[in-house]
Write an enzyme that holds these catalytic residues in place. Sequence first.
Site, short mmCIF file in Angstrom:
data_model
loop_
_atom_site.label_atom_id
_atom_site.label_comp_id
_atom_site.label_asym_id
_atom_site.label_seq_id
_atom_site.Cartn_x
_atom_site.Cartn_y
_atom_site.Cartn_z
N ARG A 37 35.41 70.06 25.85
CA ARG A 37 35.73 70.35 24.45
C ARG A 37 34.68 69.79 23.50
O ARG A 37 34.78 69.98 22.29
CB ARG A 37 37.12 69.78 24.11
N HIS B 196 18.00 44.45 34.44
CA HIS B 196 19.25 45.23 34.44
C HIS B 196 20.11 44.86 35.66
O HIS B 196 21.34 44.93 35.58
CB HIS B 196 18.94 46.72 34.42
N ARG C 280 22.30 41.95 34.88
CA ARG C 280 23.44 42.33 34.03
C ARG C 280 24.52 43.05 34.82
O ARG C 280 25.71 42.84 34.63
CB ARG C 280 22.94 43.18 32.85
N CYS D 203 36.55 66.41 32.01
CA CYS D 203 37.88 66.73 31.48
C CYS D 203 37.67 67.29 30.07
O CYS D 203 36.56 67.74 29.75
CB CYS D 203 38.82 65.53 31.55
N GLY D 204 38.71 67.27 29.26
CA GLY D 204 38.56 67.83 27.91
C GLY D 204 37.54 67.06 27.09
O GLY D 204 36.68 67.64 26.42
N THR D 205 37.65 65.75 27.14
CA THR D 205 36.74 64.89 26.37
C THR D 205 35.76 64.12 27.23
O THR D 205 34.79 63.56 26.71
CB THR D 205 37.56 63.84 25.59
N GLY D 206 36.04 63.98 28.51
CA GLY D 206 35.25 63.11 29.39
C GLY D 206 35.73 61.67 29.33
O GLY D 206 35.26 60.82 30.10
N ILE D 207 36.66 61.40 28.42
CA ILE D 207 37.08 60.00 28.20
C ILE D 207 38.11 59.56 29.25
O ILE D 207 37.91 58.57 29.96
CB ILE D 207 37.64 59.82 26.78
N HIS E 108 19.24 51.94 32.98
CA HIS E 108 19.68 50.59 32.62
C HIS E 108 20.98 50.17 33.30
O HIS E 108 21.16 49.00 33.62
CB HIS E 108 19.88 50.48 31.11
N ASN E 109 21.91 51.10 33.46
CA ASN E 109 23.25 50.74 33.95
C ASN E 109 23.50 51.16 35.40
O ASN E 109 24.58 50.90 35.92
CB ASN E 109 24.33 51.36 33.06
N ASP F 236 39.60 68.17 35.59
CA ASP F 236 40.97 68.64 35.40
C ASP F 236 40.90 70.06 34.85
O ASP F 236 39.81 70.67 34.80
CB ASP F 236 41.78 67.68 34.50
N HIS F 237 42.05 70.61 34.44
CA HIS F 237 42.09 72.00 33.94
C HIS F 237 41.21 72.17 32.70
O HIS F 237 40.60 73.21 32.51
CB HIS F 237 43.53 72.39 33.61
C1 RB5 Z 1 43.97 67.40 28.73
O1 RB5 Z 1 44.65 68.06 27.71
C2 RB5 Z 1 43.11 66.29 28.14
O2 RB5 Z 1 43.93 65.29 27.60
C3 RB5 Z 1 42.18 65.71 29.18
O3 RB5 Z 1 41.39 66.71 29.72
C4 RB5 Z 1 41.19 64.66 28.68
O4 RB5 Z 1 40.52 65.10 27.56
C5 RB5 Z 1 41.70 63.30 28.58
O5 RB5 Z 1 40.93 62.35 28.28
#
Ligand code: RB5
Length: 149
Positions: free
Chosen positions: A109, A133, A136, A65-69, A98-99, A8-9
């Site tokens: 970030r 593995h 699993r 993304c910002g966090t990868g989450i 393993h996975n 993403d951005h």
């Molecule tokens: C965008 O601001 C941010 O929320 C996105 O990149 C990401 O970190 C979400 O998990």
Amino acid sequence: MKIAIGSDHAGYRLKKYVLEYLNEHKIEYKDYGTYDEASCDYPDYALTVAEAVAAKEYDFGILICGTGIGIGIAANKVPGVRAALCHDTFSAHACRQHNNANILTMGERIVGPGLAVDIVDAFLNAKFEGDRHTRRLNKITEIEKKYNK
Ligand code: RB5
């Protein structure tokens, strides 16, 4: 080896460093966007990359993304995808060994470009170890089947 990559951005600038790594190592890839820093929604890029990887059009995916989450949560909704969030090189090779992770996710970030490129290198060069593995992972597939009727 063929890679599908997207961000993403908030992951756009880090993605450019990863693309440099892929170019330097002559690794074939397709960049599914985003292509600038205009605000956008990470599930859109997660979906296109995850579907392409699940369809086995690519060996691996990389999503940033910002966090990868968020981008990893979204990618993991696609059956057959095993997206792993890695911000250290140990996790990056362990998730392959393993996975049998088929998508690497990272957060711009969280990690700098030097570490991010080392993480990509560790991920792409590690091999799935099979054996116990596999048992699993088969259980994970069973969970997927249970909820994708
Ligand atoms: C965008 O601001 C941010 O929320 C996105 O990149 C990401 O970190 C979400 O998990």
